[in-house]
Motif scaffolding. Structure first.
Motif, PDB file in Angstrom:
ATOM      1  N   UNK A   1      34.617  23.491  52.330  1.00  0.00           N
ATOM      2  CA  UNK A   1      34.267  24.250  51.248  1.00  0.00           C
ATOM      3  C   UNK A   1      34.962  24.618  50.293  1.00  0.00           C
ATOM      4  N   UNK A   2      34.229  24.809  48.936  1.00  0.00           N
ATOM      5  CA  UNK A   2      35.076  25.207  47.737  1.00  0.00           C
ATOM      6  C   UNK A   2      35.875  26.426  48.047  1.00  0.00           C
ATOM      7  N   UNK A   3      37.224  26.646  47.286  1.00  0.00           N
ATOM      8  CA  UNK A   3      37.549  27.750  47.704  1.00  0.00           C
ATOM      9  C   UNK A   3      37.924  28.515  46.236  1.00  0.00           C
ATOM     10  N   UNK A   4      38.128  29.812  46.320  1.00  0.00           N
ATOM     11  CA  UNK A   4      38.510  30.700  45.321  1.00  0.00           C
ATOM     12  C   UNK A   4      40.033  30.661  45.152  1.00  0.00           C
ATOM     13  N   UNK A   5      40.712  30.552  44.009  1.00  0.00           N
ATOM     14  CA  UNK A   5      42.250  30.580  44.083  1.00  0.00           C
ATOM     15  C   UNK A   5      42.491  31.742  43.097  1.00  0.00           C
ATOM     16  N   UNK A   6      43.390  32.644  44.023  1.00  0.00           N
ATOM     17  CA  UNK A   6      43.499  33.903  43.048  1.00  0.00           C
ATOM     18  C   UNK A   6      45.228  34.181  43.286  1.00  0.00           C
ATOM     19  N   UNK A   7      45.866  34.703  42.303  1.00  0.00           N
ATOM     20  CA  UNK A   7      47.182  35.162  42.494  1.00  0.00           C
ATOM     21  C   UNK A   7      47.359  36.414  43.101  1.00  0.00           C
TER      22      UNK A   7
ATOM     23  N   UNK B   1      49.715  31.964  45.214  1.00  0.00           N
ATOM     24  CA  UNK B   1      48.174  31.576  44.902  1.00  0.00           C
ATOM     25  C   UNK B   1      47.536  31.799  46.263  1.00  0.00           C
ATOM     26  N   UNK B   2      46.696  32.662  46.503  1.00  0.00           N
ATOM     27  CA  UNK B   2      45.850  32.560  47.778  1.00  0.00           C
ATOM     28  C   UNK B   2      44.396  31.757  47.696  1.00  0.00           C
TER      29      UNK B   2
ATOM     30  N   UNK C   1      45.832  50.826  37.645  1.00  0.00           N
ATOM     31  CA  UNK C   1      46.450  50.481  39.053  1.00  0.00           C
ATOM     32  C   UNK C   1      46.410  51.672  39.932  1.00  0.00           C
ATOM     33  N   UNK C   2      46.148  51.764  41.105  1.00  0.00           N
ATOM     34  CA  UNK C   2      45.551  50.333  41.905  1.00  0.00           C
ATOM     35  C   UNK C   2      43.979  50.345  41.814  1.00  0.00           C
ATOM     36  N   UNK C   3      43.702  49.075  41.844  1.00  0.00           N
ATOM     37  CA  UNK C   3      42.239  48.757  41.513  1.00  0.00           C
ATOM     38  C   UNK C   3      41.537  47.841  42.627  1.00  0.00           C
ATOM     39  N   UNK C   4      40.517  47.584  42.761  1.00  0.00           N
ATOM     40  CA  UNK C   4      39.834  46.884  43.866  1.00  0.00           C
ATOM     41  C   UNK C   4      38.986  45.831  43.274  1.00  0.00           C
ATOM     42  N   UNK C   5      39.452  44.369  43.750  1.00  0.00           N
ATOM     43  CA  UNK C   5      38.910  43.323  43.062  1.00  0.00           C
ATOM     44  C   UNK C   5      38.037  42.472  44.214  1.00  0.00           C
ATOM     45  N   UNK C   6      36.683  42.551  44.299  1.00  0.00           N
ATOM     46  CA  UNK C   6      35.780  41.930  45.034  1.00  0.00           C
ATOM     47  C   UNK C   6      36.361  40.473  45.137  1.00  0.00           C
ATOM     48  N   UNK C   7      36.134  39.963  46.455  1.00  0.00           N
ATOM     49  CA  UNK C   7      36.377  38.251  46.657  1.00  0.00           C
ATOM     50  C   UNK C   7      34.907  37.891  47.163  1.00  0.00           C
ATOM     51  N   UNK C   8      34.263  38.513  48.139  1.00  0.00           N
ATOM     52  CA  UNK C   8      33.139  38.224  48.695  1.00  0.00           C
ATOM     53  C   UNK C   8      32.609  39.353  49.397  1.00  0.00           C
ATOM     54  N   UNK C   9      31.354  39.311  49.997  1.00  0.00           N
ATOM     55  CA  UNK C   9      30.748  40.381  50.807  1.00  0.00           C
ATOM     56  C   UNK C   9      31.929  40.569  52.101  1.00  0.00           C
ATOM     57  N   UNK C  10      32.392  41.894  52.152  1.00  0.00           N
ATOM     58  CA  UNK C  10      33.113  42.153  53.224  1.00  0.00           C
ATOM     59  C   UNK C  10      34.713  41.721  52.923  1.00  0.00           C
ATOM     60  N   UNK C  11      35.052  41.318  51.672  1.00  0.00           N
ATOM     61  CA  UNK C  11      36.387  40.939  51.309  1.00  0.00           C
ATOM     62  C   UNK C  11      36.732  41.427  49.968  1.00  0.00           C
ATOM     63  N   UNK C  12      38.043  42.076  49.858  1.00  0.00           N
ATOM     64  CA  UNK C  12      38.536  42.447  48.663  1.00  0.00           C
ATOM     65  C   UNK C  12      40.057  42.553  48.414  1.00  0.00           C
TER      66      UNK C  12
END
Length: 213
Positions: free
Chosen positions: A163-169, A153-154, A9-20
């Protein structure tokens, strides 16, 4: 920039291009950040806004900075004053601005200088439905969103509400940054589950930095 594949920690977790998600980026600064939130709220208390459709938002909000975001019967807007009270928004703490600039740079968006900071307070059951942040004039500027207190939950979707969504804590100290090709993605927060956080009590606080003008 943070290591995208680090187990530390800390670390980066990509969500999509341009989003982390910058995991635990400000966990150690959480207490100081919350003290600043409480000081801002002492000047401009949290308030449940009414949407243009006449609905009371479940999330309570306040702002700091040159501009603040709000909603009422006239629509969504940025203004120098709280439309509910007529008072000018409290100034943005230097620590907030430094956090936003640093987090944006670590996510690949150098030179970010926010002029608006929206602070949302979630109580159990409060949520934020899927929406786009599109009231800002320069959509090339990213959004920097800081989570403090209870986990939530984001939802991070596409460019259409259906559109479908990712759900992340998201947990205390996590920072989400999105911009560039992901700037207008729909996003939201699922209803908050009850709990007690040692620093925030029964609440989740979300600090969102934008460049409005």
């Amino acid at each position: 920039m943070l290591d995208l594949f680090s187990d530390e920690a800390p670390w980066a977790e990509p969500l999509a291009e341009g989003a982390v998600i910058l995991r635990r980026l400000v966990r150690d600064e959480g207490e100081a950040l919350l003290k600043s939130v409480f000081a801002i709220a002492a000047q401009n208390p949290f308030h449940h806004r009414i949407t243009p459709g006449g609905h009371r938002m479940s999330v309570a909000m306040t702002n700091c900075g040159d501009l603040g975001w709000s909603t009422d019967s006239r629509g969504y807007q940025y203004s120098e004053h709280d439309t509910a009270t007529g008072h000018q928004w409290p100034p943005m703490p230097d620590s907030f601005r430094a956090l936003a600039t640093s987090a944006a740079a670590q996510a690949g968006f150098a030179g970010f200088n926010p002029d608006a900071c929206l602070i949302n307070r979630y109580e159990p059951g409060a949520k934020l439905t899927l929406h786009q942040d599109k009231d800002e004039k320069d959509l090339r500027q990213p959004i920097v969103s800081v989570s403090l207190g209870l986990p939530a939950v984001f939802q991070f979707g596409g460019f259409d509400r259906a559109d479908a969504t990712q759900r992340v804590l998201l947990e205390h100290g996590d920072v989400v940054v999105w911009g560039g090709p992901s700037r207008l993605r729909f996003h939201g927060i699922m209803p908050l589950k009850p709990g007690i956080h040692p620093l925030a009590g029964p609440y989740r606080y979300n600090i969102t930095f934008r460049r409005a003008l």
